[in-house]
Write a protein that holds these residues in place. Structure first.
Motif, PDB file in Angstrom:
ATOM      1  N   LEU A 182       0.197  10.861   7.970  1.00 45.14           N
ATOM      2  CA  LEU A 182      -0.863  10.052   7.352  1.00 45.14           C
ATOM      3  C   LEU A 182      -1.559  10.822   6.232  1.00 45.14           C
ATOM      4  O   LEU A 182      -2.258  10.245   5.413  1.00 45.14           O
ATOM      5  CB  LEU A 182      -1.889   9.633   8.414  1.00 45.14           C
ATOM      6  N   LEU A 203       0.362  12.388  -3.561  1.00 45.54           N
ATOM      7  CA  LEU A 203      -0.038  11.429  -4.597  1.00 45.54           C
ATOM      8  C   LEU A 203      -1.302  11.886  -5.310  1.00 45.54           C
ATOM      9  O   LEU A 203      -1.417  11.769  -6.539  1.00 45.54           O
ATOM     10  CB  LEU A 203      -0.250  10.040  -3.984  1.00 45.54           C
ATOM     11  N   GLY A 204      -2.249  12.403  -4.526  1.00 39.86           N
ATOM     12  CA  GLY A 204      -3.492  12.892  -5.123  1.00 39.86           C
ATOM     13  C   GLY A 204      -3.207  14.019  -6.110  1.00 39.86           C
ATOM     14  O   GLY A 204      -3.762  14.051  -7.222  1.00 39.86           O
ATOM     15  N   TRP A 243      -5.288   1.975  -3.121  1.00 40.08           N
ATOM     16  CA  TRP A 243      -3.932   2.259  -2.647  1.00 40.08           C
ATOM     17  C   TRP A 243      -3.648   1.685  -1.266  1.00 40.08           C
ATOM     18  O   TRP A 243      -2.527   1.724  -0.796  1.00 40.08           O
ATOM     19  CB  TRP A 243      -3.701   3.775  -2.570  1.00 40.08           C
ATOM     20  N   TYR A 244      -4.691   1.200  -0.583  1.00 40.95           N
ATOM     21  CA  TYR A 244      -4.519   0.867   0.823  1.00 40.95           C
ATOM     22  C   TYR A 244      -4.983  -0.547   1.125  1.00 40.95           C
ATOM     23  O   TYR A 244      -5.914  -1.057   0.504  1.00 40.95           O
ATOM     24  CB  TYR A 244      -5.300   1.848   1.706  1.00 40.95           C
ATOM     25  N   VAL A 303      -0.512   5.852 -10.255  1.00 44.62           N
ATOM     26  CA  VAL A 303       0.026   5.258  -9.034  1.00 44.62           C
ATOM     27  C   VAL A 303      -0.484   3.830  -8.931  1.00 44.62           C
ATOM     28  O   VAL A 303      -1.686   3.604  -8.855  1.00 44.62           O
ATOM     29  CB  VAL A 303      -0.415   6.056  -7.783  1.00 44.62           C
ATOM     30  N   VAL A 310      -1.695  12.585  -9.239  1.00 44.98           N
ATOM     31  CA  VAL A 310      -2.697  11.929 -10.092  1.00 44.98           C
ATOM     32  C   VAL A 310      -3.523  12.977 -10.840  1.00 44.98           C
ATOM     33  O   VAL A 310      -3.851  12.807 -12.013  1.00 44.98           O
ATOM     34  CB  VAL A 310      -3.583  10.992  -9.234  1.00 44.98           C
ATOM     35  N   ALA A 341      -0.307   0.816  -6.475  1.00 46.56           N
ATOM     36  CA  ALA A 341       0.085   0.171  -5.232  1.00 46.56           C
ATOM     37  C   ALA A 341       0.040  -1.335  -5.446  1.00 46.56           C
ATOM     38  O   ALA A 341      -0.505  -1.813  -6.449  1.00 46.56           O
ATOM     39  CB  ALA A 341      -0.866   0.587  -4.119  1.00 46.56           C
ATOM     40  N   PHE A 342       0.600  -2.078  -4.533  1.00 47.74           N
ATOM     41  CA  PHE A 342       0.596  -3.545  -4.573  1.00 47.74           C
ATOM     42  C   PHE A 342       1.161  -4.075  -5.895  1.00 47.74           C
ATOM     43  O   PHE A 342       0.676  -5.057  -6.440  1.00 47.74           O
ATOM     44  CB  PHE A 342      -0.835  -4.089  -4.348  1.00 47.74           C
ATOM     45  N   PRO A 380       0.837  -1.189   0.000  1.00 47.13           N
ATOM     46  CA  PRO A 380       0.000   0.000   0.000  1.00 47.13           C
ATOM     47  C   PRO A 380       0.876   1.244   0.000  1.00 47.13           C
ATOM     48  O   PRO A 380       2.049   1.184   0.370  1.00 47.13           O
ATOM     49  CB  PRO A 380      -0.777  -0.111   1.316  1.00 47.13           C
ATOM     50  N   VAL A 381       0.328   2.372  -0.429  1.00 49.65           N
ATOM     51  CA  VAL A 381       1.103   3.609  -0.425  1.00 49.65           C
ATOM     52  C   VAL A 381       1.324   4.061   1.018  1.00 49.65           C
ATOM     53  O   VAL A 381       0.571   3.690   1.921  1.00 49.65           O
ATOM     54  CB  VAL A 381       0.403   4.721  -1.247  1.00 49.65           C
ATOM     55  N   PRO A 416      -0.455  10.882   0.933  1.00 53.07           N
ATOM     56  CA  PRO A 416      -1.665  10.817   0.096  1.00 53.07           C
ATOM     57  C   PRO A 416      -1.965  12.138  -0.610  1.00 53.07           C
ATOM     58  O   PRO A 416      -2.441  12.132  -1.763  1.00 53.07           O
ATOM     59  CB  PRO A 416      -2.769  10.466   1.103  1.00 53.07           C
ATOM     60  N   ARG A 452       3.258   3.269   3.371  1.00 51.34           N
ATOM     61  CA  ARG A 452       3.271   2.225   4.379  1.00 51.34           C
ATOM     62  C   ARG A 452       4.496   2.283   5.301  1.00 51.34           C
ATOM     63  O   ARG A 452       4.377   2.171   6.506  1.00 51.34           O
ATOM     64  CB  ARG A 452       3.206   0.852   3.710  1.00 51.34           C
TER      65      ARG A 452
END
Lengths: 395, 470
Positions: free
Chosen positions: A164, A171-172, B393-394, A181, A175, A183-184, A40-41, A168, A43
């Protein structure tokens, strides 16, 4: 081999604070940016840091740290980052919990007080406004600090942002400017092509002239995929937070000689850190467990400096990695003989992230960087021997 | 209390008390830790708060507690176990501050019981919406007035038990609504036939309701509680699968629970592997029939392992200690061990039957409106949780970080299952967030106080000497 590869102007490996800020900055300049993260982003270190914006110099060392940081070398970087943080929230148009309410670095002994004065002089040279407060001024300023504390430096530029929210938000913004982006999507290989790089992932390949390795604790592993050894490794640290209390502690409080940072975050909770090590034992999820001795040490120190903390409720302890380079200094730059392959991370990555984003975007666009960073390139870590660490420590 | 023990038991309910009595009788030096000021747990409180059908009563609990204490078991009541150190010793401290006791032991038995399981619905945070356990404590244990008109909803046989006890205490119960259809499928009838005593109790509860003319609505889903900041005025129900079948009930108190959730935080903190229980959809530690976890010398017994009620908890407490005694080379009498094993197997079958008849309706969250609060500690709505998840993303932990769901004083105990269900895209995957110290909030000075266990650190955290070099 490359026939099925997607092409993009730049691949950023690591959706942490450095990768996110860099993706935003590059996308803003019109490049097509593709961010990859194995999980996840936000992390690893970026989401688990205490979120301090260190503008005044930090002298204390992590327990277990082998080499001290070069405090004077970092100051111009902290100063430049401070200027960028001042406008980040306006540019993002997102609340990232940014507070620039200043910070105190306390001293306890005569020797430490002398160090405060020396620190103030160095900071003044770099245009960072620090003053030394004696005990009575300190207590009229911050009544919660123990009456045993003889002096502290005050720097109005210190602050924090909510870790936290920061990544994000970057990244937002990236985008919205066209970045992608994923993730995983772990990177499995970084392969040199005739021109540029082929980044292999578990689900397809990306062909790109530019790769930015901002993988935080995984930075050495990603570098290894490109055949480069970078002398750095993750250090797992722990943070402690209380339940909410009414606003009472507007400043970031640190210690000149020992690992301590205390502040009240925007939720009203008090966050206590200072680089104390997590346990080597892992949770079932593969995270490092909290260390009881670090709970004991970090919280005892905090209660000694701000005695009323003892009456608060400890809500949670968590751990997260930082990337510790062999010489404890940040690393940023292009890898020699690997044109188009950049690395960035290490010390104060959270504070320096928006600066690093600007520096990296200048580097990849072959423009002059806003601050000189030639000495922070990866070369020094590529043939690093333990003897050098000792030499640095003794110098 | 700090020191070396053969056995540390966390939780003084039926499982913990039976284990303590068995262990002390077998000569194990035993200490039992409980958060409450008195041993007994929820079930053996001053008045019975039963976890399921079986209906024991107070004298038995009192007798058990007295036996345990007279056998020389040390009791650390009013203490929370908030962590474990590098060598596996447990940290137990008074809930409101004081000194942490370091409990080092050959064996650890986790008997921390269960929490009532609540799923969010529109209106669930209004005053007047309570759990059945709270209602029992108020009306039965404390004899206080609960309300004028009390509705009971959710799912599980516990709802009937609670209604029965409330009726006996003179409370005006207006309806009991269970989301389960409670059909007598052939398999269920065959299963029920194996448990005549429990079936009789069930029938008795139904007849109590009938005598008081309290309807028991099955296949009836709680839709919402109506009201405002001064309290609820009523509840809205719907027949499962039947639109326009709305039923409105006037009520000033609504007791809601969807069964129970094993309290697995300490087990998870200590590294015991957990899985999603396939029957209840609840996260629970992996244990064998003796309660052994995946970590050596750590056992879990009772509802902390899986929901089964007091009698099963007691049998499992015994069996865990029997296994410890066997490992020590002093086995307990085979006949008694076998009897308890048979009892445990039968009660586990019954627990499974219960779970089949009264399944946990986690799927109801899919239709939860976006504006309903899911995490009440941090006031995070279902929409905010879904929004975090929608980025792709999470994971569950990242969703927590972004939405703040699960970051408040309860550390996700209440909302973890709901948040994971909301974010798992219909997958029935009810998981919990990672468990961290402190397992329960602890006074910060109390946590700092364990510095005395680390003499090598004292130098670092004492004020530096004036003679320090510059």
């Amino acid at each position: 081999m490359t026939s099925h590869a997607q092409t993009t102007d730049v691949v950023v490996i690591g959706a942490g604070v450095v990768g996110a800020a860099t993706a935003w900055t590059l996308a803003d300049k019109g490049l097509s940016v593709h961010v990859l993260d194995r999980g996840p982003v936000n992390r690893e270190g970026s989401g688990s840091t205490a979120g301090n914006l260190h503008i005044q110099a930090v002298h204390s060392e992590r327990p277990g740290q082998q080499v001290p940081v070069d405090v004077a070398r970092l100051l111009p970087l902290q100063r430049a980052a401070s200027d960028i943080w001042a406008v980040v929230e306006d540019r993002l148009q997102v609340d990232i919990g940014l507070r620039r309410t200043g910070g105190l670095t306390v001293a306890e002994t005569d020797a430490e007080v002398a160090l405060l004065w020396a620190k103030r002089d160095v900071e003044a040279e770099h245009g960072i406004p620090t003053e030394v407060l004696d005990g009575s001024r300190l207590r009229s300023f911050a009544p919660g600090i123990s009456p045993d504390i003889p002096a502290a430096t005050w720097c109005p530029w210190d602050g924090y942002a909510n870790p936290l929210a920061v990544t994000p938000a970057f990244l937002g913004a990236a985008v919205r400017r066209g970045a992608r982006v994923d993730a995983f999507r772990p990177v499995t290989a970084v392969e040199r092509q005739r021109r540029g790089w082929l980044v292999h992932t578990a689900s397809g390949q990306l062909s790109t002239p530019l790769v930015i390795n901002a993988a935080g604790p995984e930075l050495p592993e990603i570098a290894r995929m490109a055949g480069v050894r970078v002398a750095a490794q993750p250090a797992h640290l722990q943070m402690h937070i209380t339940t909410r209390v009414r606003p009472t502690l507007p400043y970031l409080i640190q210690h000149i000689g020992q690992g301590l940072s205390v502040k009240q975050v925007s939720t009203g909770q008090i966050l206590i850190g200072g680089g104390w090590p997590a346990s080597d034992r892992l949770t079932p999820e593969g995270r490092h467990r909290a260390s009881m001795s670090s709970i004991a040490g970090n919280l005892s120190l905090a209660c000694r400096i701000i005695p009323a903390l003892a009456d608060l409720e400890l809500l949670r302890v968590w751990t997260g990695p930082v990337l510790a380079t062999a010489d404890e200094m940040p690393v940023i730059g292009e890898i020699p003989d690997r044109a188009g392959l950049f690395v960035c991370g290490g010390t104060y990555a959270f504070t320096l992230a928006p600066l690093w984003a600007q520096v990296l975007s200048c580097m990849v666009l072959r423009q002059p960087t806003p601050v000189p960073v030639e000495d922070l390139g990866p070369e020094r870590l590529m043939d690093y021997s333990p003897g050098q660490a000792r030499a640095v420590a003794e110098s | 209390m700090t020191g070396n023990w053969d056995l540390v038991i966390v939780g003084g309910g039926p499982a913990g008390l039976t284990a303590a009595l068995t262990a002390a009788s077998a000569g194990l030096r035993t200490v039992i830790v409980d958060e409450s000021d008195e041993l007994g747990g929820q079930y053996f409180k001053q008045r019975p708060l039963a976890l399921r059908l079986s209906h024991d009563h107070r004298p038995q609990g009192r007798r058990l507690i007295d036996q345990v204490l007279s056998r020389g078991v040390a009791a650390l009541t009013g203490h929370v176990v908030w962590g474990a150190d590098e060598s596996g010793a447990l940290m137990a401290a008074p809930r409101w501050g004081g000194t942490t006791s370091r409990l080092e032991a050959r064996f650890i038995l986790i008997a921390t019981g269960a929490h009532e399981f609540m799923l969010p619905f529109p209106g669930w945070t209004l005053p007047g919406v309570v759990t059945p356990g709270f209602a029992l404590h108020t009306a039965v244990v404390h004899g206080a007035k609960l309300g004028e008109r009390v509705a009971v909803a959710g799912t599980g046989p516990f709802l009937l038990l609670v209604a029965q006890e409330l009726l006996h205490a003179g409370v005006n119960v207006v309806a009991v609504a269970d989301e389960a259809s409670v059909t007598m499928a052939p398999g269920n009838i065959r299963g029920a036939a194996m448990h005549p005593r429990e079936v009789l109790q069930f029938a008795h509860m139904l007849s109590t309701l009938a005598r008081h003319r309290v309807p028991w609505w099955r296949a009836t889903r709680l839709v919402a509680a109506n009201g405002g900041p001064s309290g609820i005025e009523g509840a809205v129900f719907e027949r499962n699968g039947a639109e326009h079948s709305t039923r409105r009930v006037r009520a000033d108190v609504l007791c809601v629970a969807y069964g129970f959730k094993p309290n697995s935080e300490l087990a998870r903190l200590l590294g015991c592997e957990c899985r999603t229980d396939p029957v209840t959809d609840m996260p629970a530690p992996v244990v064998d029939s003796a309660g052994r976890t995946t970590v050596d010398h750590i056992y879990v017994a009772g509802d902390a392992a899986s929901i089964g009620g007091a009698a099963l908890a007691s049998a499992r407490g015994y069996l865990a200690v029997a296994d410890m005694c066997r490992a020590q080379g002093h086995p307990l009498p085979t006949s008694e061990v076998r009897r308890r094993q048979r009892q445990a197997r039968r009660l586990i079958r019954f627990a499974h039957l219960n779970a089949q008849i009264f399944p946990t309706p986690i799927g109801r969250l899919e239709s939860l409106p976006d504006d309903v609060v899911v995490c009440r500690c941090e006031a995070v709505t279902a929409g905010q949780v879904r929004q975090a998840a929608a980025t792709g993303w999470y994971d569950l932990s990242g969703t927590k970080g972004l939405s703040r769901a699960g970051m408040g004083p309860c550390q996700g105990r209440e909302c973890a299952v709901a948040v994971s269900a909301l974010t798992s895209g219909g997958e029935r995957r009810a998981m919990a967030w990672s468990s961290r110290e402190p397992v329960r909030p602890v006074r910060l000075g109390t946590a700092a106080g364990i510095i005395d266990n680390y003499p090598q650190l004292l130098r670092h955290v004492s004020p530096p000497e004036e003679s320090d070099e510059v």
